[in-house]
Design an enzyme around this catalytic site. Sequence first.
Site, PDB file in Angstrom:
ATOM      1  N   SER A 160       0.901  -1.183   0.036  1.00  0.00           N
ATOM      2  CA  SER A 160      -0.010   0.009   0.020  1.00  0.00           C
ATOM      3  C   SER A 160       0.877   1.297   0.023  1.00  0.00           C
ATOM      4  CB  SER A 160      -1.115  -0.171   1.233  1.00  0.00           C
ATOM      5  OG  SER A 160      -2.071   0.812   1.001  1.00  0.00           O
ATOM      6  N   ASP A 179      -8.610  -5.569  -5.429  1.00  0.00           N
ATOM      7  CA  ASP A 179      -8.211  -4.376  -4.846  1.00  0.00           C
ATOM      8  C   ASP A 179      -8.433  -3.017  -5.519  1.00  0.00           C
ATOM      9  OD1 ASP A 179      -7.198  -2.619  -3.143  1.00  0.00           O
ATOM     10  OD2 ASP A 179      -4.834  -3.046  -3.752  1.00  0.00           O
ATOM     11  N   HIS A 198      -6.157  -6.783  -1.373  1.00  0.00           N
ATOM     12  CA  HIS A 198      -4.887  -5.783  -1.021  1.00  0.00           C
ATOM     13  C   HIS A 198      -3.807  -6.396  -0.539  1.00  0.00           C
ATOM     14  CE1 HIS A 198      -3.851  -1.322  -0.620  1.00  0.00           C
ATOM     15  NE2 HIS A 198      -3.948  -1.608   0.752  1.00  0.00           N
TER      16      HIS A 198
END
Length: 499
Positions: free
Chosen positions: A183, A430, A455
């Site tokens: 991320s 995601d 994710h």
Amino acid sequence: MPRLIPLLLLLLLLLLLSISISFAYPLRTPRSLAPFARRLRPRAPANYDYETRFFQQRLDHFSFADQPPFQQRFLVGSATAGWGRGDPIFFYCGNEGDIEWFAANTGFVWEFAPRFSALVVFAEHRYYGESMPFGSKERAYKDAESLSYLTAEQALADYAILLTDLKKNLSSENSPVVLFGGSYGGMLAAWMRLKYPHIAIGALASSAPILQFENIVPPETFYDLVSNDFKRESVSCFKAIKESWDALEAQGKEHNGLLKLICGRRNLNNTDALSDWLDSAYSYLAMVDYPYPSDFLMPLPAYPIKEVCKKIDNYAEGTSLLERIYAGVNIYYNYTGTVDCFDLEDDPHGMSGWGWQACTEMVMPMSSSEENSMFPAYNFDFAAYGDECVESYGVKPRPRWITTEFGGHDISKVLEKFGSNIIFSNGLLDPWSGGSVLQNISDSIIALVTPLGAHHIDLRPSTNNDPDWLVKQRESEINLIQSWISDYYQGKKGASNSM
């Protein structure tokens, strides 16, 4: 009357949650890349042995002014059997939160490090966890002046200085460093490889939306992908959610001002805030639609979107739309059935600094389209966004700074010419994947894309329920990293022989 109780609980509980979200993330966007989690406390990684250390960092790496240093926390894994001088270092670039939380949820790095006799290091991002400038969070977050050192550039410089000093203290200056991150941490890993190629030989950037900035990807991308996740599970579920916003608005007006918060004891007069929390819940469900039970963000079952849609689609005759929505989102915020009340001030992973970052350089425009989205249609309004940032922090956003500093436009040409040894891994479930690199750019800038991935699922600990495609993805990543390390040692050997 019994049927009204779930509806009142929905309005009450979701409004409780929504107020804190709407404050933390101005105008609903950009939301934090790390899920907004509650109830779960950072925990030491099971079977991941490490030592907690602190390193004295400069407050401002780009100034020669005399300023107070601060202590940066980092975790050093117990030395792998056989690790010695010159062996690899696997370095995780900390995200916007407590570093122990990320260490607990990045089992992939811990699990395969022994195959390379690699030392594992997790570094905490400044202004998060226990890495607070000025001695405390209260002083660090005091105002715009004290927060002005909370930037991605300063964080990367922290990591570069920490790594250089660590290798020196270990008498292992020749150890190859491989960067990891998921991320926002994945963005930092990719950017660090580009900015400091002499410090790290490669980076695995998982679910890293380095293109989620102005005029690069369409602003509708994120919400379209969230909506697609629900539509692929159930068209009727998608339609029910799409129709629920008007029903919610009407119901909210009917009960406006009549409900009280249990925990916060504040009046509830804002249906926009309630809608914002529902918006966030659906988005985070899309992010963590894992094929096995998980508790990364909340305790959730396997394939949580499937379970949400089952609740929304399977209902008794006469059940109202909002009752169905309540039953569905209950999977997200109270799957265990143990939550009686939510503390609005609770921030267990210490992610509140993201509000500042979103109002300065991490400006990720997002809109919702009428045609493709299950969310209410709206267009990103930068002027209004900027006004709220001024009101909240006394600063005006700089939406073009990140792409000026790290690039983003014409990314294929730039990375092909100037980059190497970066893996961009993404799962297409995601919603952040729409802002990442999804195609190979060169022989060493590789995109690993899985249609059913969520994710940064590849970085999570392995389980017996991992699907074959996930096992193969991780093996591909390991093989690429092996090639980087082999090339590094071959280069060192060739340089030594030529002397």
